[in-house]
Design a protein around this motif. Structure first.
Motif, short mmCIF file in Angstrom:
data_model
loop_
_atom_site.label_atom_id
_atom_site.label_comp_id
_atom_site.label_asym_id
_atom_site.label_seq_id
_atom_site.Cartn_x
_atom_site.Cartn_y
_atom_site.Cartn_z
N ILE B 5 23.54 54.33 -40.67
CA ILE B 5 23.65 54.87 -39.32
C ILE B 5 23.00 53.84 -38.40
O ILE B 5 21.84 53.50 -38.58
CB ILE B 5 22.91 56.22 -39.20
CG1 ILE B 5 23.43 57.23 -40.23
CG2 ILE B 5 23.03 56.77 -37.80
CD1 ILE B 5 24.78 57.78 -39.94
N PRO B 6 23.73 53.37 -37.40
CA PRO B 6 23.15 52.35 -36.52
C PRO B 6 21.97 52.87 -35.72
O PRO B 6 21.86 54.08 -35.47
CB PRO B 6 24.29 51.99 -35.56
CG PRO B 6 25.48 52.73 -35.98
CD PRO B 6 25.12 53.68 -37.07
N TYR B 7 21.08 51.95 -35.36
CA TYR B 7 19.95 52.22 -34.47
C TYR B 7 18.95 53.22 -35.03
O TYR B 7 18.24 53.89 -34.30
CB TYR B 7 20.43 52.67 -33.08
CG TYR B 7 21.51 51.76 -32.54
CD1 TYR B 7 22.76 52.24 -32.21
CD2 TYR B 7 21.28 50.39 -32.42
CE1 TYR B 7 23.76 51.39 -31.74
CE2 TYR B 7 22.27 49.53 -31.97
CZ TYR B 7 23.51 50.04 -31.63
OH TYR B 7 24.49 49.22 -31.19
N VAL B 9 16.51 52.12 -36.95
CA VAL B 9 15.27 51.37 -36.78
C VAL B 9 15.35 50.45 -35.56
O VAL B 9 14.52 50.51 -34.67
CB VAL B 9 14.94 50.55 -38.04
CG1 VAL B 9 13.66 49.77 -37.84
CG2 VAL B 9 14.81 51.46 -39.25
N GLU B 10 16.41 49.62 -35.53
CA GLU B 10 16.51 48.71 -34.38
C GLU B 10 16.97 49.51 -33.17
O GLU B 10 17.64 50.54 -33.28
CB GLU B 10 17.49 47.56 -34.68
CG GLU B 10 18.95 47.94 -34.71
CD GLU B 10 19.37 48.50 -36.06
OE1 GLU B 10 18.49 48.85 -36.86
OE2 GLU B 10 20.58 48.61 -36.29
N VAL B 11 16.60 49.02 -31.97
CA VAL B 11 16.94 49.77 -30.76
C VAL B 11 18.36 49.44 -30.32
O VAL B 11 18.85 48.33 -30.54
CB VAL B 11 15.93 49.48 -29.62
CG1 VAL B 11 14.52 49.83 -30.06
CG2 VAL B 11 16.01 48.06 -29.13
N ARG B 12 18.99 50.39 -29.68
CA ARG B 12 20.29 50.17 -29.09
C ARG B 12 20.06 49.42 -27.78
O ARG B 12 19.25 49.85 -26.97
CB ARG B 12 20.98 51.51 -28.83
CG ARG B 12 22.38 51.38 -28.29
CD ARG B 12 23.01 52.74 -28.05
NE ARG B 12 24.08 52.64 -27.06
CZ ARG B 12 25.38 52.77 -27.35
NH1 ARG B 12 25.77 53.02 -28.59
NH2 ARG B 12 26.28 52.67 -26.40
N ASN B 18 15.43 53.62 -30.26
CA ASN B 18 16.07 53.95 -31.53
C ASN B 18 16.26 55.47 -31.60
O ASN B 18 15.76 56.21 -30.75
CB ASN B 18 15.27 53.43 -32.73
CG ASN B 18 13.86 54.00 -32.78
OD1 ASN B 18 13.64 55.18 -32.55
ND2 ASN B 18 12.91 53.13 -33.05
N ASN B 19 17.03 55.91 -32.60
CA ASN B 19 17.44 57.32 -32.66
C ASN B 19 16.26 58.27 -32.76
O ASN B 19 16.19 59.30 -32.09
CB ASN B 19 18.38 57.55 -33.84
CG ASN B 19 19.62 56.69 -33.76
OD1 ASN B 19 19.95 56.17 -32.70
ND2 ASN B 19 20.29 56.51 -34.88
#
Lengths: 109, 198, 587
Positions: B5-7, B9-12, B18-19
């Motif tokens: 699932i994107p974001y 950990v890393e921020v959008r 992040n989520n």
């Protein structure tokens, strides 16, 4: 992937964290002081309405410090501000309108 | 599950978040509305009451002040726990998170003494509206302390295994748990004067 | 309350192609599509059950005191001695019909079912942001629903103080009410977990190129709905805690001093206020009605755009209206309380906000109507239901206006007029939209089409008989017949001229039931025997139609990107009458 977080997030760098930690200690001190004020104000035995106003004022300051510094709101993103702003806006009618409505009674003479 | 699932950990890039961070703030917003409803109830019941006892009539102010200091301190140690993780100092994280959990325990122990003292005097939620709202507000708050302690204990214990494989993700989890813990502190900051001092 | 249930290994590649066992794949799945189908089927079952409760109740309303043939005896002496309904059982049926339809039927289907299944697909995401929380939200719903069902079997029966559970009656009611409160806590928890998921997913997991202004209206509707659930439900949870304290710890949050029950003064501390319950309840329950309608509008918008082969008219106005409506919904609630002794100042305040909130509703409905103009309309079954929704919701909305005016409400409050009003909005309103959504997205979920003939029978039968049931209620309400009366008003002089409408409504309900049979058959039969179809049978433009039918785990073979808005139908100069969002360049 593990480092991109550091680039994007304002308080993820090590130097930033030390700044945060120092701020946390200042806030800690302030909170202890304000807690002292809270209890001290109680012993002043002020008239009722003033006592409530003062107590809520001090609590709001304390709460704001916790929110701003412990919860990092000073350096948060706009989206979070919007969510909290919306919540605050809806919190007020919830808190007040029931009592105001019940007080606005049909008066029987 | 298997797919990423994107974001997580890393921020959008466009939101800068992040989520999990958004998720926890949304949850906190709902908690504000939950306690708001109980505060609204307090306001209505008190305004509508012929007489309302002063907090000191039933409640122990020195103990509650101590609890306030304990909770504030635990918030500081929570920040320090998170900061230790950012600096990749796992041992210090363990130390500060441990203190946070112990503070929570201390808070609950004091609450236990407070409650049992009241029961001993024959003061129950059924006794009057003041005690009803006192027990309900502090009880619900207490449940949140328990919940926070459970999460913190998990992160201190088995959950900390994530630190080895993904320290950033684990740091975020601790940060989010911290946000919940600070809210618990924040609610108490208002509960204390309202119930005990006014 | 933990936001995530952390797993020891994160992103572990060795789980990539691991085949899941039956339980992890179909029961404890974290895939939004499976969870969506679980919500949908559970929701539909509860809708059916709630409908059955009403069909039973309507016997008593049509023929008060008459024994019910066959079924009456089966329900036993505790509920229907000699086949005649006891008043307590009547109250149970009424309270649980409302509770089940609203909290266990419509919302789980509309939000949990359609939202979960469609939203990630429509934004080009592989799943929801928090798949495990998604699973937790379904099982919390399942638990809450089970508690509600089990409550029928406790001594004294299920909750019987109305779906609104007003104090002080609910405070002193039988133990079924306690079960209701615990059931609500689980249901509310489910909603909270779900709403967090929906909001984060919509914000964070949109495909590249899918800006907010390129989102399908369905996504916007679910997004606003999620905020309503997130911020309006907690006060009801608080109220439930307070009522549980009243019932279990003998507090008096909602019990005034000096309350006399059956000739005895209650041994309570008193000092409570029944209106406190009403305020906290309606603070949730008003936004809740917008939770009931917004996803429906979202579905109708999609179906209309696709089946008119032209863009939605006034998309931006519709979105602004959604947002404004969502916000306003939080400050109108006391229009449910106009006759509680409220003074003119607060009555004027709530009346004003209520009148204002009708504006965005009208904007959305008008835009949907205008969207039909000049369209090349395909009268498929989903489109029939969507078209049916429009005038039905119109009637529901318009009949709400006198209720929102405090003076008129004095006459209409708690009469059958109210029942007619809200059923028009929810039954031939929302439920029609949900039917439209089922027929519309069934091919995406199963790879097969539902049968059109059976669909038409379902539509026409439902349309006719929904009106047969609910239109007479306006007449009864205007005549002054109160709701929730055990005998449908038979003992009241002012009800005599309109009593026969009870019979009409009841037969309408039983006929409506018959016309659901083609649907139920169609639904299951088409899963196995329906005409097979490809990934985009409706020639639609939104991203879910880029995925295979049914979509695999992870949804898209390659992550899609959005190159245009969601309603590019009949674009001048294009080769086809639709330009899908996911296709780059000219269509």
């Amino acid at each position: 992937m593990s480092e991109s977080h550091d680039h994007k997030d304002a308080h993820a760098g090590h130097a930033d964290v030390d700044h945060h930690v120092r701020a946390a200690y200042y806030v800690f001190g302030s909170l202890l002081l304000l807690t002292g004020f809270t209890v001290g104000a109680y012993f002043l035995h002020l008239p009722h309405k003033l006592a409530i106003t003062l107590a809520l004022l001090i609590a709001t300051v304390k709460g704001s410090l916790v929110a701003a510094w412990f919860m990092h709101l000073v350096s948060e993103r706009t989206l979070i501000y919007w969510v909290l702003g919306l919540t605050a806006l809806l919190f007020l009618p919830l808190l007040l309108l029931p009592t105001v409505t019940v007080l606005d009674r049909v008066m029987l003479h | 599950m298997s797919m990423e699932i994107p974001y997580t950990v890393e921020v959008r890039p466009d939101t800068g978040l992040n989520n999990g961070k958004i998720g926890i703030w949304l949850f906190l917003a709902s908690e504000v509305m939950l306690f708001g409803a109980l505060f609204a109830s307090y306001v209505m019941l008190r305004v509508g009451a012929h007489e309302w006892p002063a907090g000191a009539t039933y409640l122990n102010i020195p103990l509650a002040t101590l609890n306030t200091v304990i909770l504030i301190s635990s918030s500081v140690t929570m920040v320090l726990a998170w900061a230790s993780l950012v600096k990749r100092d796992f041992a210090r994280f363990r130390l500060f998170m441990g203190i946070t959990i112990l503070c929570g325990l201390g808070f609950l122990v004091i609450k236990y003494f407070e409650y049992t003292a009241k029961f001993h005097h024959g003061y129950f939620p059924a006794t009057n509206t003041f005690l009803a709202i006192y027990f309900t507000l502090t009880g619900l708050h207490g449940l949140h302390v328990v919940g926070g302690m459970a999460v913190n204990s998990y992160l201190w214990g088995p959950g900390s295994a994530l630190y080895k494989s993904d320290p950033v993700h684990f740091t975020n989890r601790v940060e989010n748990a911290g946000l919940f813990w600070h809210l618990v502190d924040l609610v108490w900051i208002f509960l204390f004067p309202i119930l005990y001092l006014l | 309350m933990s936001l995530e249930t952390p797993v020891a290994h994160h992103g572990a590649a060795h789980e990539e192609h691991h085949e899941l066992g039956f339980w992890r794949k179909y029961v404890f799945s974290v895939d939004h599509k499976t969870i969506g189908i679980q919500y949908a089927i559970t929701g539909l079952l509860f809708l059916l059950f709630g409908f059955c409760l009403m069909m039973l109740l309507r016997w008593q309303l049509a023929y008060p005191g008459a024994p019910l043939p066959l079924i009456g005896r089966l329900l036993g002496d505790a509920r229907m001695p000699g086949g005649t309904m006891l008043p307590e059982f009547y109250n149970e049926l009424g309270a649980m019909h409302g509770t089940i339809m609203v909290f266990m039927g419509v919302v789980p289907l509309a939000v949990g079912g359609f939202g979960n299944f469609v939203l990630p697909l429509q934004i080009g995401a592989p799943d929801m942001a928090f798949p495990r929380i998604n699973m937790a939200s379904y099982w919390s719903y399942f638990l809450g629903g089970s508690v509600m069902l089990l409550s029928f079997f406790v001594p004294g029966g299920a909750a019987q103080s109305g779906w609104t559970s007003y104090a002080p009656l609910s405070d002193i009611a039988t133990s079924g009410q306690t079960w209701w409160l615990f059931g609500m806590v689980f249901l509310i928890t489910s909603s909270l977990l779900g709403s967090i998921n929906f909001i984060v997913t919509t914000i964070q997991l949109r495909a590249p190129g899918l800006s907010f202004w390129r989102l399908p209206f369905f996504v916007w509707a679910q997004f606003v709905t999620a905020f309503l659930l997130l911020l309006a439900f907690p006060p009801l949870e608080g109220a439930a805690v307070l009522q549980l304290m009243d019932r279990l710890a003998k507090t008096s949050f909602f019990l005034p001093s000096g309350l006399v029950v059956s000739g005895q003064v209650l041994e309570i501390s008193g000092g409570g206020n029944p209106l406190l319950w009403q305020h906290l309840f309606w603070f949730l329950a008003h936004p809740e009605v917008y939770v009931l309608i917004l996803p429906a509008m979202g579905i109708v918008a999609e179906v209309i755009a696709i089946n008119t082969r032209k863009p939605l008219w006034g998309y931006r106005s519709m979105v602004y209206s959604l947002i404004f409506l969502g916000f306003m919904s939080f400050i109108v609630w006391a229009h449910h309380m106009f006759i509680t002794g409220m003074g003119t100042t607060m009555a004027a305040f709530f009346q004003t906000t209520t009148m204002i909130i009708s504006i965005p509703s009208v904007v959305i409905l008008s835009a949907l109507f205008i969207s039909l103009y000049g369209g090349s309309i395909r009268f498929t079954t989903p489109m029939l239901f969507a078209l049916g929704f429009l005038p039905m919701f119109g009637i529901g909305g318009l009949t709400g206006l006198p209720l929102g005016l405090s003076a008129a409400d004095i006459h209409l409050h708690d009469t059958y007029y109210v029942i007619g009003h809200f059923h028009y909005v929810v039954a031939p309103g929302t439920i029609f939209a949900l039917f439209a959504g089922i027929y519309h997205w069934f091919p995406k979920a199963t790879g097969r089409l539902m049968n059109e003939t059976l669909g038409r029978i379902h539509f026409w039968g439902s349309f006719v008989f929904m009106n047969v049931i609910f239109m007479p209620m306006f007449i009864m309400g205007l005549a002054g017949v109160s709701r929730r009366l055990y005998d449908g008003g038979a003992t009241y002089a002012h009800a005599q001229p309109v009593l026969q409408w009870n019979v009409v409504s009841s037969w309408g309900a039983w006929a409506l039931a018959l016309f659901q049979i083609p649907f139920i058959f169609n639904f299951f039969w088409s899963m196995f025997r329906g005409k097979k179809t490809d990934q985009n049978p409706w020639h639609a433009t939104t991203l879910e139609w880029a995925a295979p039918s049914p979509p695999p785990h992870g949804n898209f073979a390659t992550p899609p990107a959005a190159h245009r808005g969601p309603y590019e139908y009949s674009v001048p100069g294009a080769n086809r009458d639709y330009s899908p969002q996911w296709e780059a360049g000219k269509a």
